[in-house]
Design an enzyme around this catalytic site. Structure first.
Site, short mmCIF file in Angstrom:
data_model
loop_
_atom_site.label_atom_id
_atom_site.label_comp_id
_atom_site.label_asym_id
_atom_site.label_seq_id
_atom_site.Cartn_x
_atom_site.Cartn_y
_atom_site.Cartn_z
N HIS A 48 11.34 -40.15 19.87
CA HIS A 48 11.75 -38.85 20.39
C HIS A 48 11.55 -38.76 21.91
O HIS A 48 10.77 -39.53 22.50
CB HIS A 48 10.99 -37.72 19.71
CG HIS A 48 9.51 -37.76 19.96
ND1 HIS A 48 8.92 -37.27 21.12
CD2 HIS A 48 8.48 -38.24 19.21
CE1 HIS A 48 7.62 -37.45 21.07
NE2 HIS A 48 7.32 -38.04 19.92
N GLU B 43 5.03 -38.52 12.48
CA GLU B 43 4.00 -39.21 13.24
C GLU B 43 2.74 -39.37 12.40
O GLU B 43 2.53 -38.66 11.41
CB GLU B 43 3.69 -38.41 14.52
CG GLU B 43 2.64 -39.01 15.44
CD GLU B 43 2.97 -40.41 15.91
OE1 GLU B 43 2.97 -41.33 15.06
OE2 GLU B 43 3.19 -40.59 17.13
#
Length: 279
Positions: A11, A89
């Site tokens: 990202h 994550e």
């Protein structure tokens, strides 16, 4: 043989990335202005690649990055992005929302190295790798089923689309300094059963690549250093792999890394967009 392309992108930058604060799963920060510019740059870099599937973590920073990348694509603007919690994550428990320095201090107090240290309430590296393994096996099964269903019908994404010159224009040869792609990984001559884009997170991606290398014996670019292999991808860093499944077998995939964590697309974005490598 079943063969597919896998492009994995971290990202774009968030405010917490810039301030070196851990986000993990409990902090759902949006992209910063810099992060949006990085995502747009990654989208331009990948604009001539026709993806057949797009998957993203279900956290906001990855959703925004995936949408920006597709928004710049010549072929896939309307392709559905599928969100998957397995791409989140690593969970950092009590360290989430706190400076990275705090995590390092916790690890030191525990007599451990920071990357392998698990704070209270966090995920172990083995747990993260298990998520990555499960998701990768899901991708392999998906592509095998597509091939078995004859997913090369006219108008459907699949192996037949590889014969169209502009649909699989990979940018690696011109932009990736880490590796020179083989004939298997570049150009429109490659026949692929699927071409998959995944948008995820830095620590997760490092564990996923570790799984590829240690468990599946992924072939790496010859000039890749150990530090490059173990480092966290920069924001919007791009990695590309070619996966072969002999006779459609899921047991021993043959993986070739064409490009790892490259960020050449950020060169023209501006010095302020040089990507952070913070978790």
């Amino acid at each position: 043989m079943v063969r597919f392309g896998l492009t994995v992108v971290r990202h774009g930058e968030t405010r917490y990335n810039k301030d070196k604060i851990l986000q993990g799963q409990g902090v759902d920060e949006p992209l910063s202005a810099t992060g949006f510019r990085q995502a747009d740059a990654a989208g331009l870099f990948l604009s001539n690649v026709k993806f057949t599937h797009v998957f993203s973590s279900d956290l906001l920073r990855t959703k925004q990055t995936a949408a920006a990348i597709l928004g710049k694509n010549r072929f896939c603007k309307d392709l559905e992005i599928k969100y998957d919690a397995r791409l989140r994550e690593r969970k950092y428990g009590v360290a989430e929302g706190r400076p990275l320095a705090d995590l390092k201090a916790m690890a030191k107090d525990a007599g451990e190295q920071c990357p392998s240290f698990t704070p209270p309430g966090g995920e172990t590296l083995d747990e993260v790798r298990e998520r990555a393994r499960d998701f990768f096996q899901f991708l392999c099964q998906l592509v095998v089923e597509l091939e078995q269903k004859g997913h090369d019908k006219p108008g459907a994404p699949g192996r037949s689309s590889g014969t169209s010159g502009e649909q699989f224009v990979f940018p690696w040869a011109n932009h990736c300094s880490e590796a020179e792609p083989s004939s298997e990984g570049s150009g429109s001559s490659t026949l692929l059963d699927a071409n998959i884009l995944v948008v995820s997170h830095g620590a997760y991606m490092r564990n996923w690549i570790g799984y590829f290398v240690s468990d599946l014996h992924c072939t790496l670019p010859a000039n890749l250093s150990k530090s490059q292999l173990s480092s966290v991808s920069p924001n919007t860093g791009v990695s590309h792999f070619i996966i072969k499944l002999e006779n459609g077998s899921l047991l021993k995939p043959k993986i070739t890394c064409v490009c790892l964590n490259q960020d050449s697309h950020l060169v023209d974005v501006g010095a302020e967009c040089v990507a952070s490598k913070v978790f």
